[in-house]
Design a protein around this motif. Structure first.
Motif, PDB file in Angstrom:
ATOM      1  N   ALA A   1     -14.663   7.584  -2.913  1.00 52.04           N
ATOM      2  CA  ALA A   1     -14.566   6.317  -2.180  1.00 52.04           C
ATOM      3  C   ALA A   1     -13.176   6.066  -1.609  1.00 52.04           C
ATOM      4  O   ALA A   1     -12.957   5.047  -0.950  1.00 52.04           O
ATOM      5  CB  ALA A   1     -14.951   5.153  -3.098  1.00 52.04           C
ATOM      6  N   GLN A   2     -12.232   6.968  -1.860  1.00 49.07           N
ATOM      7  CA  GLN A   2     -10.848   6.834  -1.430  1.00 49.07           C
ATOM      8  C   GLN A   2     -10.202   5.548  -1.937  1.00 49.07           C
ATOM      9  O   GLN A   2      -9.348   4.962  -1.292  1.00 49.07           O
ATOM     10  CB  GLN A   2     -10.733   6.916   0.095  1.00 49.07           C
ATOM     11  CG  GLN A   2     -10.855   8.314   0.631  1.00 49.07           C
ATOM     12  CD  GLN A   2     -10.418   8.451   2.074  1.00 49.07           C
ATOM     13  OE1 GLN A   2     -11.081   9.104   2.849  1.00 49.07           O
ATOM     14  NE2 GLN A   2      -9.309   7.863   2.448  1.00 49.07           N
ATOM     15  N   SER A   3     -10.619   5.135  -3.123  1.00 56.20           N
ATOM     16  CA  SER A   3      -9.984   3.981  -3.755  1.00 56.20           C
ATOM     17  C   SER A   3      -8.966   4.403  -4.813  1.00 56.20           C
ATOM     18  O   SER A   3      -8.226   3.564  -5.313  1.00 56.20           O
ATOM     19  CB  SER A   3     -11.047   3.093  -4.410  1.00 56.20           C
ATOM     20  OG  SER A   3     -11.765   3.803  -5.398  1.00 56.20           O
ATOM     21  N   VAL A   4      -8.924   5.675  -5.164  1.00 58.90           N
ATOM     22  CA  VAL A   4      -7.974   6.191  -6.144  1.00 58.90           C
ATOM     23  C   VAL A   4      -7.309   7.430  -5.550  1.00 58.90           C
ATOM     24  O   VAL A   4      -7.993   8.342  -5.071  1.00 58.90           O
ATOM     25  CB  VAL A   4      -8.655   6.548  -7.483  1.00 58.90           C
ATOM     26  CG1 VAL A   4      -7.634   7.147  -8.453  1.00 58.90           C
ATOM     27  CG2 VAL A   4      -9.304   5.325  -8.106  1.00 58.90           C
ATOM     28  N   LEU A   5      -5.986   7.454  -5.588  1.00 59.51           N
ATOM     29  CA  LEU A   5      -5.199   8.589  -5.108  1.00 59.51           C
ATOM     30  C   LEU A   5      -4.266   9.028  -6.228  1.00 59.51           C
ATOM     31  O   LEU A   5      -3.539   8.211  -6.794  1.00 59.51           O
ATOM     32  CB  LEU A   5      -4.389   8.192  -3.871  1.00 59.51           C
ATOM     33  CG  LEU A   5      -3.289   9.164  -3.426  1.00 59.51           C
ATOM     34  CD1 LEU A   5      -3.877  10.510  -3.022  1.00 59.51           C
ATOM     35  CD2 LEU A   5      -2.471   8.577  -2.286  1.00 59.51           C
ATOM     36  N   VAL A   6      -4.303  10.320  -6.550  1.00 60.53           N
ATOM     37  CA  VAL A   6      -3.439  10.887  -7.580  1.00 60.53           C
ATOM     38  C   VAL A   6      -2.509  11.895  -6.916  1.00 60.53           C
ATOM     39  O   VAL A   6      -2.965  12.790  -6.181  1.00 60.53           O
ATOM     40  CB  VAL A   6      -4.253  11.570  -8.696  1.00 60.53           C
ATOM     41  CG1 VAL A   6      -3.310  12.195  -9.726  1.00 60.53           C
ATOM     42  CG2 VAL A   6      -5.166  10.560  -9.376  1.00 60.53           C
ATOM     43  N   MET A   7      -1.193  11.743  -7.164  1.00 63.06           N
ATOM     44  CA  MET A   7      -0.193  12.649  -6.600  1.00 63.06           C
ATOM     45  C   MET A   7       0.646  13.211  -7.737  1.00 63.06           C
ATOM     46  O   MET A   7       1.038  12.491  -8.660  1.00 63.06           O
ATOM     47  CB  MET A   7       0.699  11.923  -5.592  1.00 63.06           C
ATOM     48  CG  MET A   7      -0.061  11.180  -4.520  1.00 63.06           C
ATOM     49  SD  MET A   7       1.000  10.409  -3.288  1.00 63.06           S
ATOM     50  CE  MET A   7       1.530  11.841  -2.365  1.00 63.06           C
ATOM     51  N   GLU A   8       0.930  14.512  -7.665  1.00 61.33           N
ATOM     52  CA  GLU A   8       1.734  15.185  -8.673  1.00 61.33           C
ATOM     53  C   GLU A   8       2.784  16.040  -7.994  1.00 61.33           C
ATOM     54  O   GLU A   8       2.513  16.657  -6.952  1.00 61.33           O
ATOM     55  CB  GLU A   8       0.853  16.056  -9.577  1.00 61.33           C
ATOM     56  CG  GLU A   8      -0.177  15.284 -10.377  1.00 61.33           C
ATOM     57  CD  GLU A   8      -0.971  16.191 -11.302  1.00 61.33           C
ATOM     58  OE1 GLU A   8      -0.344  16.987 -12.019  1.00 61.33           O
ATOM     59  OE2 GLU A   8      -2.210  16.118 -11.282  1.00 61.33           O
ATOM     60  N   GLY A   9       3.966  16.096  -8.610  1.00 63.71           N
ATOM     61  CA  GLY A   9       5.043  16.926  -8.088  1.00 63.71           C
ATOM     62  C   GLY A   9       6.119  17.124  -9.131  1.00 63.71           C
ATOM     63  O   GLY A   9       6.232  16.356 -10.089  1.00 63.71           O
ATOM     64  N   ASP A  10       6.917  18.177  -8.948  1.00 64.32           N
ATOM     65  CA  ASP A  10       7.998  18.460  -9.897  1.00 64.32           C
ATOM     66  C   ASP A  10       9.366  18.119  -9.331  1.00 64.32           C
ATOM     67  O   ASP A  10      10.390  18.378  -9.972  1.00 64.32           O
ATOM     68  CB  ASP A  10       7.962  19.937 -10.309  1.00 64.32           C
ATOM     69  CG  ASP A  10       7.934  20.872  -9.111  1.00 64.32           C
ATOM     70  OD1 ASP A  10       8.096  20.382  -7.973  1.00 64.32           O
ATOM     71  OD2 ASP A  10       7.738  22.086  -9.306  1.00 64.32           O
ATOM     72  N   ASP A  11       9.378  17.567  -8.142  1.00 67.89           N
ATOM     73  CA  ASP A  11      10.647  17.212  -7.514  1.00 67.89           C
ATOM     74  C   ASP A  11      10.636  15.721  -7.194  1.00 67.89           C
ATOM     75  O   ASP A  11       9.710  15.213  -6.558  1.00 67.89           O
ATOM     76  CB  ASP A  11      10.855  18.028  -6.227  1.00 67.89           C
ATOM     77  CG  ASP A  11      12.151  17.666  -5.539  1.00 67.89           C
ATOM     78  OD1 ASP A  11      12.091  17.110  -4.436  1.00 67.89           O
ATOM     79  OD2 ASP A  11      13.221  17.920  -6.130  1.00 67.89           O
ATOM     80  N   LEU A  12      11.679  15.019  -7.629  1.00 70.11           N
ATOM     81  CA  LEU A  12      11.720  13.573  -7.472  1.00 70.11           C
ATOM     82  C   LEU A  12      11.771  13.180  -6.000  1.00 70.11           C
ATOM     83  O   LEU A  12      11.089  12.234  -5.579  1.00 70.11           O
ATOM     84  CB  LEU A  12      12.931  13.002  -8.218  1.00 70.11           C
ATOM     85  CG  LEU A  12      13.044  11.473  -8.250  1.00 70.11           C
ATOM     86  CD1 LEU A  12      11.827  10.866  -8.896  1.00 70.11           C
ATOM     87  CD2 LEU A  12      14.317  11.050  -8.986  1.00 70.11           C
TER      88      LEU A  12
END
Length: 926
Positions: free
Chosen positions: A536-547
């Motif tokens: 539904a594009q109501s939740v977005l998860v982002m991950e990364g190792d660089d600030l």
């Protein structure tokens, strides 16, 4: 032999001894005392004890005989005893007598005894700290339970003297305290501006109250506050409808306070459960949405908006304030019977049932069935032919097929157990039936039934069935027919489509959200960023190792609402962040972000329908197969009023014309409904080709529906035609046109159209107008001519004055002649006209709109009295009614015959009007 026999017995001692010696002392206190006995006493030598000997691995003790006669002895240390080196000793001791004589010959020894010696400690050592100096750093403004812990130890061997029982801060007047375990805490909030560094001295005491010889220094540094978390964000973001995608956090960045992080995971949630049916979706009617999404036609809306033709939902409760999103709320007491004319008669082996539902757990331990849809016997019996109900948070679909030649068990009940059924949230349910297979879609995801039970087919009967929504109708096996198994929850868009099933693509389109999270410029995200959306594009998860990459990615998170007229109001935002450090699961706690997106109210469009409001058509045009075009020059426009902030600099507020879709336009008949035997409103199917439009008509009007542009609606409405095969006696018909956007959220003005019917004999009045003028007569124009739009269908008045004079003289001569012979010939003419006029019963005069001017001299010339004319006119009307009855029995004539009869009757009517119209002298212009 005699001397040896004097020492007959061995010495005797205890079997074990326990002793205590204080370190740095030499005397051992034994329990029991060291005493050896000999039964040979008091015999000299043989009855005396001469020695105690110790056996052990270099035991630092020796035994000494204090009295040979009594056998008393003492145990002493050979050197200093140190408890810190050894706390206990264990060895063997034996007693020896003096033998048979002075030389000690013939001695005897006792049995072995075990001696256990414990060394008592002396508090000879002071506590010593393990570190020469201690350091710690604290953040200003915070009260700590423990800033750091100091630790001292003691070399003494015993618990009493080796344990540290207390710590003490030696430095006076410091904002710190220390507990018995050495934990130092601050007693007040420290300020970096006031003092950045503290040095305190700490001492320790053992349990013998011996103080440490040296105090240890403790250094505490105060640093300014650093709050890990997201910075540079606003707790409210205003969204202007129609602006596309808007960044939510354009200047936001994550502060980690120099923590050595290894990865960051951020989750952005858009909470829209309070908007409509779970999010901002299109609020068009169910039929319009299905047309827009390409669904197969033929569906029946079982929960339409209440109206004159769909009044079965009028008694149901609706949720207000839902922006035209039609939601029906059932509280366990409401239900609706679907009229038989609406119910699909044959579902076949393929059909689809779809609905929006919000439902929670049922009250009570043993919940009753809650019926959404039920088709049951109306009377006599209580058989359920098909139904959809909820029972204990399970969705059950019942389908009892009719008996055929194969009298066998068949699948009849299909059960699904899903969390969505009772989570009090909106979900879209679609049941596709391809008997014997039944598939359930919930929010576009497929679910197979976990349980399918079989049952016998239903034997056919002549009992009528009743389709109900919100409960099940029990018409048999009870004293009073009633509703049972009431539903508790909310429903919307309940439809049933026989003969076809929905595709996955259509189902996804019907339940799609029009608002959600977005990412601007996906290609500009760093390679180290991973992201994913929920469906539904109501939740977005982002991950990364660089600030830095995370900060850049979060600045691109946007909100988008693709509706032209979105539902205004708040949408809650929540950002949850987890930071991982090297070698640790979590090292920094990042507070959650709570913000809102405020969707501003859209500029409401004003839909205006304009065109010609009155038109006159000859009756002959109404009888043609094509009928007449009602709204040939119709125009639909929509405007909005923009304020100052909606314009860029240099522009002033004003009214703008906008283009948007419509979802239905209704043409309603004002007054009596259409007579289906000879009246109809029609639109040819070809007029709807290439458009997302469809149409339905009835005796009350015609409805064009479907989500399409205003231009396409204009084109379709211009093709609406009215046909009347028997317009006799009809002077006018009135129609009302209105259009809607978003299922009635925005409606147009009510455009009223009046159609005047001009009968073929009406041009005769122009002959009367052209009668010879006199001093009593002035020309009067036909009142309909003022409103005439299409002059091609109406005879015009000759422009030449000479023609007028000639025609007036001719008319006067005819009137005089007719006046002489009318009394004698009226009955014969009426009989003849009845016979010839039977072919056209529609020539029924309606003089309500006529204004006929007659020469008053006609009365002097011997014309009939008004009473005689009325009498003859009544006879003519009775005979025309008889002719109409004869025509209905004879049936319709061919089009060729109709055209011939029209031409004949036009000639005949001219004669009729002169002798059989009732003149109205009130309209004469004296």
């Amino acid at each position: 032999m005699l001397r040896g026999g004097l020492n007959k017995h061995k010495p005797w001692i205890e079997t074990s001894y326990h002793g205590v010696i204080t370190e740095n002392m030499d005397t051992v206190l034994l329990d029991p005392p060291l005493v050896a006995l000999d039964k040979d006493a008091p015999v000299p030598y043989a009855g005396e004890i001469c020695a105690f000997k110790i056996h052990g691995q270099e035991a630092p003790f020796e035994a000494e005989v204090l009295n040979r006669t009594s056998g008393e002895g003492v145990l002493r240390a050979r050197g200093p005893i140190d408890c810190e080196q050894q706390k206990e000793y264990t060895f063997i001791i034996q007693a020896y007598d003096c033998g048979s004589g002075p030389t000690g010959a013939g001695w005897k020894k006792s049995h072995k005894a075990v001696v256990h010696i414990q060394v008592d400690d002396v508090n000879e050592f002071s506590p010593v700290f393990r570190e020469p100096v201690y350091r710690a750093t604290v953040t200003e403004g915070k009260i700590y339970d423990s800033i750091l812990q100091v630790e001292a130890w003691d070399q003494d061997c015993s618990p009493q003297y080796s344990q540290i029982c207390n710590y003490e801060i030696v430095t006076q007047d410091t904002p710190f305290a220390i507990d018995r375990n050495g934990n130092i805490r601050n007693t007040e909030r420290l300020s970096f501006d006031k003092q950045q560094h503290y040095k305190i001295l700490v001492t320790a005491y053992d349990c013998g109250q011996k103080r440490a010889s040296e105090s240890v220094p403790v250094h505490i540094d105060v640093k300014p506050v650093c709050k890990p978390g997201w910075q540079g964000w606003n707790n409210r973001v205003d969204y202007e409808p129609g602006t596309g995608s808007k960044q939510l956090f354009p200047k936001m960045h994550l502060e980690t306070c120099d923590g050595p992080l290894s990865s960051v995971r951020a989750m952005v949630e858009l909470q829209t459960s309070h908007i409509g049916k779970g999010c901002d979706r299109e609020t068009y009617s169910e039929k319009s949405l299905q047309k827009l999404c390409g669904a197969a036609s033929g569906s029946t809306d079982l929960l339409p908006a209440p109206s004159a033709s769909t009044n079965w939902t009028a008694s149901l409760l609706t949720d207000s304030g839902r922006d035209s999103d039609l939601i029906f709320r059932f509280d366990g007491r409401q239900a609706a019977n679907i009229p038989e004319r609406v119910v699909p008669q044959n579902l076949t082996d393929q059909f689809t049932i779809a609905t929006w539902m919000k439902h929670g757990p049922s009250p009570g331990l043993r919940a009753e069935k809650e019926t959404l849809l039920c088709n049951s016997d109306k009377t006599e019996m209580n058989r359920h032919h098909y139904s959809l109900y909820v029972h204990n948070c399970r969705l059950v679909f019942l389908l009892r097929r009719d008996f055929t030649q194969m009298d066998t068990f068949r699948p009849a009940e299909f059960h699904w157990k899903l969390e969505q059924i009772c989570d009090k949230e909106w979900h879209y349910y679609v049941i596709n039936v391809e008997f014997p297979a039944v598939t359930l879609f919930v929010d576009g995801v497929t679910y197979e039934p976990y349980l399918v039970t079989d049952d016998w087919p239903i034997h056919p009967s002549q009992i009528d069935v009743q389709l109900t929504v919100g409960a099940c109708w029990q018409g048999g096996e009870v004293t009073t027919p009633r509703f049972t198994q009431y539903f508790r929850g909310s429903l919307s868009g309940l439809t049933i489509r026989p003969g076809k099933i929905e595709t996955q693509k259509v189902i996804s389109c019907l339940q799609a959200c029009k608002e959600g999270l977005d990412i601007n410029s996906l290609e500009s995200l760093g390679k180290g960023i991973k992201f994913h959306f929920n469906p539904a594009q109501s939740v977005l998860v982002m991950e990364g190792d660089d600030l830095d990459s995370i900060n850049t990615a979060m600045a691109k998170v946007s909100y988008i609402n693709s509706r032209q007229f979105p539902t205004p109001g708040l949408r809650k935002l929540r950002v949850t962040t987890t930071v991982q450090c090297f070698g640790e699961d979590t090292c920094i706690s990042i507070p959650d972000i709570k913000a809102v997106v405020m969707v501003l109210p859209p500029s409401e469009p004003r839909i205006t329908i304009a065109g010609v409001e009155r038109a006159t058509w000859p009756a002959s045009e109404l009888r043609t197969p094509a009928g007449i075009t009602l709204f040939k020059d119709i125009r639909i426009i929509s405007t909005i009023t923009k304020s100052d902030n909606a314009f860029s600099s240099g522009h002033r507020p004003g009214i703008l014309e906008v283009m948007h879709n419509l979802d239905y336009c209704d043409v309603l008949v004002i007054g009596e409904e259409l007579n289906p035997e000879h009246e109809s409103l029609e639109i040819h199917h070809s007029s709807l080709l290439g458009k997302h439009l469809d149409a339905t008509n009835s005796t009350s009007g015609i409805s064009i529906y479907g989500v399409d542009s205003m231009a396409h609606y204009e084109q379709a409405i211009r093709q609406v035609r009215y046909r009347n095969r028997r317009p006799a006696g009809l002077s006018e018909r009135r129609f009302r046109l209105s259009c809607s956007e978003l299922n009635g959220r925005y409606t147009s003005n009510e455009f009223n159209l009046e159609i005047g019917v001009l009968h073929s004999s009406e041009p005769v009045e122009h002959v009367n107008h052209m009668a010879a003028e006199s001093q009593y007569m002035r020309p009067v124009h036909h009142p309909l001519m003022v409103h005439t739009i299409n002059s091609d269908h109406i005879s015009g008045t000759p422009p030449a004055a000479t023609v007028v004079i000639v025609m007036c003289i001719a008319a006067l001569v005819v009137i005089v002649v007719l006046g002489i012979y009318r009394i004698h010939t009226t009955h014969q003419e009426a009989t003849k006209e009845d016979e010839e006029g039977g072919k056209e019963p529609e020539m029924d005069w309606d003089d309500s709109t006529l204004t006929i001017t007659v020469n008053p001299m006609e009365n002097i010339s011997g014309s009939q009295s008004a009473g005689e004319i009325r009498e003859e006119e009544e006879e003519l009307e009775e005979e025309e009614e008889d002719d109409e009855d004869e025509e209905e029995l004879a049936g319709d004539q061919t089009s060729g015959e109709s055209e011939d009869s029209e031409e004949d009757e036009q000639t005949e009517v001219k004669g009729k009007v002169k002798g059989k119209l009732e003149w109205d002298p009130s309209t004469l212009p004296y």
